[in-house]
Design an enzyme around this catalytic site. Structure first.
Site, PDB file in Angstrom:
ATOM      1  N   TYR A 291     -31.951  61.509   0.452  1.00  0.00           N
ATOM      2  CA  TYR A 291     -30.810  60.658   0.826  1.00  0.00           C
ATOM      3  C   TYR A 291     -30.581  60.718   2.331  1.00  0.00           C
ATOM      4  O   TYR A 291     -30.448  59.689   3.008  1.00  0.00           O
ATOM      5  CB  TYR A 291     -29.567  61.132   0.072  1.00  0.00           C
TER       6      TYR A 291
ATOM      7  N   ASP B  28     -24.294  42.485  -5.947  1.00  0.00           N
ATOM      8  CA  ASP B  28     -24.566  43.768  -6.602  1.00  0.00           C
ATOM      9  C   ASP B  28     -25.557  43.529  -7.733  1.00  0.00           C
ATOM     10  O   ASP B  28     -25.943  42.375  -8.024  1.00  0.00           O
ATOM     11  CB  ASP B  28     -23.259  44.403  -7.124  1.00  0.00           C
TER      12      ASP B  28
ATOM     13  N   ASP C  67     -30.833  42.515  -6.351  1.00  0.00           N
ATOM     14  CA  ASP C  67     -31.401  43.857  -6.187  1.00  0.00           C
ATOM     15  C   ASP C  67     -31.861  43.925  -4.737  1.00  0.00           C
ATOM     16  O   ASP C  67     -32.855  43.289  -4.364  1.00  0.00           O
ATOM     17  CB  ASP C  67     -32.580  44.058  -7.147  1.00  0.00           C
TER      18      ASP C  67
ATOM     19  N   ASN D  57     -24.093  47.602   2.434  1.00  0.00           N
ATOM     20  CA  ASN D  57     -23.442  48.804   1.885  1.00  0.00           C
ATOM     21  C   ASN D  57     -24.156  49.364   0.654  1.00  0.00           C
ATOM     22  O   ASN D  57     -24.022  50.549   0.361  1.00  0.00           O
ATOM     23  CB  ASN D  57     -21.988  48.432   1.537  1.00  0.00           C
TER      24      ASN D  57
ATOM     25  N   LYS E 167     -30.972  57.523   5.018  1.00  0.00           N
ATOM     26  CA  LYS E 167     -29.870  57.004   5.844  1.00  0.00           C
ATOM     27  C   LYS E 167     -30.160  57.249   7.330  1.00  0.00           C
ATOM     28  O   LYS E 167     -29.756  56.455   8.173  1.00  0.00           O
ATOM     29  CB  LYS E 167     -28.550  57.661   5.440  1.00  0.00           C
TER      30      LYS E 167
HETATM   31  N1  LIG Z   1     -18.610  57.697  -1.309  1.00  0.00           N
HETATM   32  C1  LIG Z   1     -19.074  58.542  -0.409  1.00  0.00           C
HETATM   33  O1  LIG Z   1     -18.657  59.718  -0.339  1.00  0.00           O
HETATM   34  C2  LIG Z   1     -20.098  58.075   0.595  1.00  0.00           C
HETATM   35  C3  LIG Z   1     -20.332  58.902   1.704  1.00  0.00           C
HETATM   36  C4  LIG Z   1     -21.269  58.507   2.648  1.00  0.00           C
HETATM   37  C5  LIG Z   1     -21.944  57.306   2.480  1.00  0.00           C
HETATM   38  N2  LIG Z   1     -21.701  56.532   1.396  1.00  0.00           N
HETATM   39  C6  LIG Z   1     -22.458  55.278   1.298  1.00  0.00           C
HETATM   40  O2  LIG Z   1     -21.551  54.212   1.092  1.00  0.00           O
HETATM   41  C7  LIG Z   1     -22.164  53.228   0.258  1.00  0.00           C
HETATM   42  C8  LIG Z   1     -21.248  52.978  -0.940  1.00  0.00           C
HETATM   43  O3  LIG Z   1     -20.989  54.219  -1.578  1.00  0.00           O
HETATM   44  P1  LIG Z   1     -20.062  54.308  -2.871  1.00  0.00           P
HETATM   45  O4  LIG Z   1     -19.565  55.689  -2.949  1.00  0.00           O
HETATM   46  O5  LIG Z   1     -19.120  53.169  -2.901  1.00  0.00           O
HETATM   47  O6  LIG Z   1     -21.178  54.139  -4.006  1.00  0.00           O
HETATM   48  P2  LIG Z   1     -21.055  53.551  -5.504  1.00  0.00           P
HETATM   49  O7  LIG Z   1     -22.186  54.172  -6.250  1.00  0.00           O
HETATM   50  O8  LIG Z   1     -19.662  53.688  -6.029  1.00  0.00           O
HETATM   51  O9  LIG Z   1     -21.346  52.002  -5.294  1.00  0.00           O
HETATM   52  C9  LIG Z   1     -22.593  51.578  -4.817  1.00  0.00           C
HETATM   53  C10 LIG Z   1     -22.838  50.160  -5.285  1.00  0.00           C
HETATM   54  O10 LIG Z   1     -24.141  49.778  -4.833  1.00  0.00           O
HETATM   55  C11 LIG Z   1     -24.777  49.091  -5.896  1.00  0.00           C
HETATM   56  N3  LIG Z   1     -26.227  49.166  -5.777  1.00  0.00           N
HETATM   57  C12 LIG Z   1     -26.999  50.267  -5.924  1.00  0.00           C
HETATM   58  N4  LIG Z   1     -28.296  49.923  -5.830  1.00  0.00           N
HETATM   59  C13 LIG Z   1     -28.332  48.583  -5.607  1.00  0.00           C
HETATM   60  C14 LIG Z   1     -29.378  47.655  -5.443  1.00  0.00           C
HETATM   61  N5  LIG Z   1     -30.675  48.015  -5.506  1.00  0.00           N
HETATM   62  N6  LIG Z   1     -29.058  46.353  -5.230  1.00  0.00           N
HETATM   63  C15 LIG Z   1     -27.748  45.963  -5.191  1.00  0.00           C
HETATM   64  N7  LIG Z   1     -26.707  46.800  -5.353  1.00  0.00           N
HETATM   65  C16 LIG Z   1     -27.012  48.096  -5.560  1.00  0.00           C
HETATM   66  C17 LIG Z   1     -24.288  49.800  -7.161  1.00  0.00           C
HETATM   67  O11 LIG Z   1     -24.487  48.991  -8.304  1.00  0.00           O
HETATM   68  C18 LIG Z   1     -22.834  50.059  -6.828  1.00  0.00           C
HETATM   69  O12 LIG Z   1     -21.985  49.012  -7.249  1.00  0.00           O
HETATM   70  C19 LIG Z   1     -23.534  53.767  -0.131  1.00  0.00           C
HETATM   71  O13 LIG Z   1     -24.504  53.229   0.720  1.00  0.00           O
HETATM   72  C20 LIG Z   1     -23.387  55.270   0.094  1.00  0.00           C
HETATM   73  O14 LIG Z   1     -24.613  55.875   0.379  1.00  0.00           O
HETATM   74  C21 LIG Z   1     -20.791  56.889   0.460  1.00  0.00           C
END
Ligand SMILES: NC(=O)c1ccc[n+]([C@@H]2O[C@H](COP(=O)([O-])OP(=O)(O)OC[C@H]3O[C@@H](n4cnc5c(N)ncnc54)[C@H](O)[C@@H]3O)[C@@H](O)[C@H]2O)c1
Length: 250
Positions: A160, A37, A65, A92, A164
C-alpha cells in the site's frame, strides 16, 4: 471564491467513505458531480442520499473499474456526454481495508501487483483519460488522494505504502506536463480517517500519537481539496499536502 455551480467534478471511489464525503461536499457547493465506483447498487444509494438532502442536486452515477483503462475511458465519456466537460478530477478510488498485512517478504507478487493496479495504475488511468479534455479547454484541476502512510513507513503494509508513494512521482510529472495548459495537479495525503475500518477505541488510541488528539473525519479533507480544485488554488501545483493532524512528523 470560485462559483462551483459552473463546475463539473468527477470523484472516483465515491460510493462511500472519503469519496462520498467529497462528492457530497462539491454538490453542496453547487457543482454538477459525477460519482464513480465499482458497484451500481452502492452508487444508487450514494446518489439517492445526495438527492434526498437536496432534490435540485445535479449528480450522476458511473460504474467504473479504475484499474481498467477501457472502463475509465467510458466513465469520462459518460460524464462529458451528460455534463459537457470535466473541470475537476478527484482520483480517490483505492484499496486498503482488505489488503493482506505482513512483512514485505511474505507478500505475494499478486498482492503487490493488485494493489498497484488499483491505487497507482487506476490513478494513472483516470488522469490520462481526463487530461486531453482539460488540455483542450486549457483549464482543469486534478487531485490525487494519496496517504500519510507514505511519510510514516507503516509496518506490514508495504504494498500500500509503495503504491501511494508512486503517485507522488506521477503527480509531479503530470503537474509539470499539464501546467502550460492551465491545469494544476496535486496530492492530498490523509492520515487515519474514520471510514469504518477501525473500532472507536483503535481510532482514539491512534489519534493520541498525533499532534492534534482527535480522530480524522472525511470532512477534514474538504477544505484543502476544495482549494486545490478552485480558481483561487490554481497556482498551487505539484504539491502533496498531509491532512493527518500532524502525525507524519512523529
Ligand atoms: N480512511 C483512511 O484512513 C485513509 C487514510 C489514508 C488514505 N486513504 C485513501 O483515501 C481513499 C479513500 O479511502 P476510504 O477510507 O474512503 O476507503 P473506502 O474503502 O471506504 O472507499 C473506497 C472506495 O473506492 C472504491 N474502489 C475500490 N477499488 C476500485 C476500483 N478498482 N474502481 C473503482 N472504485 C474502486 C470502493 O468500492 C470504495 O467505494 C483511498 O484511496 C485510501 O487509500 C484513506
Amino acid at each position: 471564491m470560485t462559483n462551483f455551480s459552473e463546475k463539473v467534478v468527477l470523484v472516483t471511489g465515491a460510493a462511500r467513505g472519503i469519496g462520498l464525503s467529497l462528492a457530497t461536499h462539491f454538490s453542496k457547493l453547487g457543482a454538477a458531480v459525477a460519482l464513480a465506483d465499482l458497484s451500481a447498487d452502492d452508487l444508487a444509494t450514494a446518489t439517492a442520499g445526495i438527492r434526498a438532502d437536496d432534490p435540485s442536486a445535479r449528480c450522476m452515477a458511473v460504474e467504473v473499474d479504475v484499474a481498467d483503462r477501457a472502463s475509465v475511458e467510458a466513465m469520462v465519456a459518460a460524464v462529458i456526454d451528460t455534463y459537457g466537460r470535466i473541470d475537476v478530477l478527484v482520483s480517490n478510488a483505492g484499496v486498503w481495508k482488505n489488503l493482506t498485512r505482513g512483512p514485505f517478504w511474505q507478500l505475494s507478487n499478486a498482492e503487490w501487483s493488485n494493489t498497484f493496479k488499483v491505487n497507482t495504475e487506476g490513478a494513472f488511468n483516470c488522469a490520462s483519460a481526463v487530461a486531453p479534455h482539460m488540455i483542450a479547454r486549457k483549464s482543469g484541476h486534478i487531485v490525487f488522494i494519496g496517504s500519510a502512510a507514505i511519510g510514516e513507513a507503516l509496518a506490514h503494509i508495504p504494498h500500500y505504502t509503495a503504491s501511494k508513494s508512486a503517485l507522488t512521482g506521477l503527480m509531479r510529472c503530470a503537474a509539470k506536463e499539464l501546467g502550460k495548459d492551465g491545469i494544476n495537479v496535486n496530492m492530498v495525503n490523509p492520515g487515519q480517517v474514520d471510514t469504518g475500518a477501525f473500532s472507536r477505541e483503535q481510532m482514539e488510541s491512534r489519534a493520541l500519537t498525533k499532534f492534534i488528539h482527535r480522530v480524522g473525519q472525511p470532512r477534514d479533507l474538504e477544505g484543502i481539496v476544495t482549494l486545490l480544485a478552485s480558481d483561487e488554488g490554481s497556482f498551487i501545483t505539484a504539491q502533496q499536502i498531509y491532512v493527518d493532524g500532524g502525525g507524519v512528523l512523529n
